[in-house]
Design a protein around this motif. Structure first.
Motif, PDB file in Angstrom:
ATOM      1  N   ALA A   1      80.156  -5.247   5.973  1.00  0.00           N
ATOM      2  CA  ALA A   1      78.897  -4.515   6.149  1.00  0.00           C
ATOM      3  C   ALA A   1      78.982  -3.452   7.229  1.00  0.00           C
ATOM      4  O   ALA A   1      78.433  -2.355   7.072  1.00  0.00           O
ATOM      5  N   SER A   2      79.664  -3.746   8.327  1.00  0.00           N
ATOM      6  CA  SER A   2      79.678  -2.829   9.462  1.00  0.00           C
ATOM      7  C   SER A   2      80.902  -1.939   9.521  1.00  0.00           C
ATOM      8  O   SER A   2      80.931  -0.991  10.310  1.00  0.00           O
ATOM      9  N   GLN A   3      81.931  -2.209   8.719  1.00  0.00           N
ATOM     10  CA  GLN A   3      83.155  -1.423   8.801  1.00  0.00           C
ATOM     11  C   GLN A   3      83.533  -0.800   7.451  1.00  0.00           C
ATOM     12  O   GLN A   3      83.647   0.410   7.342  1.00  0.00           O
ATOM     13  N   ASN A   4      83.718  -1.630   6.433  1.00  0.00           N
ATOM     14  CA  ASN A   4      84.143  -1.076   5.141  1.00  0.00           C
ATOM     15  C   ASN A   4      83.064  -0.210   4.505  1.00  0.00           C
ATOM     16  O   ASN A   4      83.368   0.789   3.841  1.00  0.00           O
TER      17      ASN A   4
ATOM     18  N   SER B   1      74.168  -1.685  12.875  1.00  0.00           N
ATOM     19  CA  SER B   1      73.157  -0.748  12.389  1.00  0.00           C
ATOM     20  C   SER B   1      73.596   0.024  11.151  1.00  0.00           C
ATOM     21  O   SER B   1      72.747   0.573  10.447  1.00  0.00           O
ATOM     22  N   THR B   2      74.891   0.091  10.854  1.00  0.00           N
ATOM     23  CA  THR B   2      75.311   0.829   9.660  1.00  0.00           C
ATOM     24  C   THR B   2      74.742   0.187   8.391  1.00  0.00           C
ATOM     25  O   THR B   2      74.271   0.890   7.490  1.00  0.00           O
ATOM     26  N   PHE B   3      74.776  -1.129   8.348  1.00  0.00           N
ATOM     27  CA  PHE B   3      74.228  -1.828   7.179  1.00  0.00           C
ATOM     28  C   PHE B   3      72.726  -1.661   7.102  1.00  0.00           C
ATOM     29  O   PHE B   3      72.168  -1.338   6.039  1.00  0.00           O
ATOM     30  N   TRP B   4      72.040  -1.853   8.231  1.00  0.00           N
ATOM     31  CA  TRP B   4      70.576  -1.783   8.226  1.00  0.00           C
ATOM     32  C   TRP B   4      70.098  -0.356   8.015  1.00  0.00           C
ATOM     33  O   TRP B   4      69.041  -0.137   7.409  1.00  0.00           O
TER      34      TRP B   4
ATOM     35  N   THR C   1      70.987  -4.291  15.929  1.00  0.00           N
ATOM     36  CA  THR C   1      71.793  -5.384  15.403  1.00  0.00           C
ATOM     37  C   THR C   1      70.885  -6.554  15.066  1.00  0.00           C
ATOM     38  O   THR C   1      70.111  -7.007  15.920  1.00  0.00           O
ATOM     39  N   LEU C   2      70.961  -7.031  13.825  1.00  0.00           N
ATOM     40  CA  LEU C   2      70.189  -8.177  13.379  1.00  0.00           C
ATOM     41  C   LEU C   2      71.128  -9.157  12.687  1.00  0.00           C
ATOM     42  O   LEU C   2      71.935  -8.755  11.849  1.00  0.00           O
TER      43      LEU C   2
END
Length: 416
Positions: A235-238, A378-381, A372-373
């Motif tokens: 979620a946060s990298q790929n 935050s990239t995913f959200w 962050t949750l």
């Protein structure tokens, strides 16, 4: 007497090692390594790593990133840049308390296997291909904006180093655009050296020695560490890594990239490779026009990044000392300058479609906020917020069109 001409050899060298591509590859490694190596060290120490095992971690990560960057970039003739999972390292820094090193390696292998499954099944690529271009561009801009603002924040803190870099960059962009980043880096090194801000000392020469750790599989650690490591990495990298690639115009198949990063991670996990993934920030450096004027030749920047990563792995102690000795102002300054063009291009693409402008702004702001949750960055959200805004606003437009009354026969519709 036979005469040998050196002209063809020089041409081959220039073709394989254009200065802009070599510089972009070096900057990618410099920024990728120095920006988060402290988190990796903390994660290793949390698992009780010895000094030899810590060096082995850097060795395994450097070799893994180098092999995947070079191999995948040459295979697809596209700038494929990989990185270690920085959010994953942050998760490990807090999640490995009370976990032995063999159990940690078992969690690394589980996460890698799940990444391989994601690549083989192709579900992740199918999801990414449905993301609108404005949202992907806004996501990239939100990820990179911290480096753009960091340039001027560090200028305020260390004006003597960052401002000369900024001035030389602007002058070179005016008369020598291909060498703007190189010139800024040279001036930054000279200014910081004169200032005496390099953290020299503690150098140990020698090749890195990998240390093998036999994995142990504890279901508590697999569920508590392995699964979250996989989720955070995807979620946060790929996710932003694929967005960067698509935004730059490269349609490289994602599934094989995920499969190979997962396979290499699994093979090197016993030596300390906790997670490899597609890079976002460092990839953007190798995909911009500063890397090469021809988009078809920008893969050379990723290849050189891979070669530099291999060097970091082989000389983990020496190269790690050199990169961590650099002052923060120099690193943040050159990062901000190297990404200015990418940030501008991303914002332009994000806001070009008036119908998608508001969802793109939502994506940009949510991503740039750093929220962050549930351990996910935050990239995913940011992307989720943009998709939600797109769905709601498109539904509103369709409703507005549906309720608009049709004009009476023989009467022209009122001008709007």
């Amino acid at each position: 007497m036979i005469k040998f001409s050196t002209v063809p050899l020089i041409r081959h060298i220039r073709a394989a090692a254009p200065p802009s591509a070599v510089t972009a590859g070096f900057l990618a490694v410099l920024i990728g390594f120095t920006s988060s190596v402290a988190i990796v060290i903390t994660a290793a120490e949390t698992a009780g790593a010895t000094s030899a095992q810590l060096t082995s971690w850097i060795f395994a990560l450097g070799i893994g990133m180098g092999v995947t960057c070079v191999g995948l970039s040459l295979r697809y003739r596209a700038p494929v840049v990989t990185a270690w999972s920085t959010p994953g390292a942050a998760l490990l820094a807090t999640g490995l308390h009370g976990v032995s090193m063999p159990q940690a390696v078992g969690a690394f292998i589980l996460s890698a296997v799940l990444v391989v499954v994601s690549g083989v099944t192709g579900w992740f690529e199918r999801v990414m291909d449905k993301i609108p271009v404005p949202l992907a561009s806004a996501l990239l801009a939100g990820v990179l904006v911290q480096f753009g603002t960091g340039l001027f924040t560090k200028m305020q803190q260390n004006f003597a180093v960052v401002f000369p870099m900024f001035a030389v960059y602007l002058l070179c962009r005016r008369w020598l655009p291909r060498y703007a980043v190189i010139g800024a880096l040279a001036v930054g090194i000279a200014a910081s050296a004169c200032q005496g801000s390099w953290r020299l000392g503690g150098l140990h020469l020698g090749l890195a020695e990998p240390v093998f750790v036999r994995p142990e599989f504890s279901w508590q650690v697999l569920v508590g560490v392995g699964l979250p490591l996989y989720v955070v990495t995807m979620a946060s990298q790929n996710l932003p890594g694929v967005a960067v690639m698509r935004n730059a115009g490269y349609r490289t198949p994602v599934s094989p990239l995920l499969t190979w990063t997962g396979v290499v991670t699994a093979l090197l996990a016993p030596f300390g490779c906790f997670g490899l993934n597609l890079a976002a920030i460092t990839a953007a450096i190798c995909m911009g026009e500063e890397a090469h004027e021809d988009p078809r030749r920008r893969y050379l920047a990723a290849v050189w990044a891979g070669l530099f990563y291999v060097t970091v792995g082989l000389f983990a102690g020496v190269v790690g000392w050199l990169l961590t000795a650099m002052p923060t102002a120099l690193i943040m300054g050159i990062a901000g300058l190297g990404l200015l063009g990418t940030i501008g291009g991303s914002l332009s693409a994000a806001l070009a479609d008036e119908g998608m402008r508001e969802p793109a702004v939502v994506t940009f702001l949510a991503t740039a906020s750093g929220m962050t949750l549930f351990g996910i960055g935050s990239t995913f959200w940011g992307l989720l917020a943009g998709v939600l805004a797109t769905a709601v606003l498109r539904s509103r437009r369709r409703t507005a069109v549906a309720v608009t009354p049709a004009p009476e026969p023989g009467r022209e519709p009122a001008a709007r």
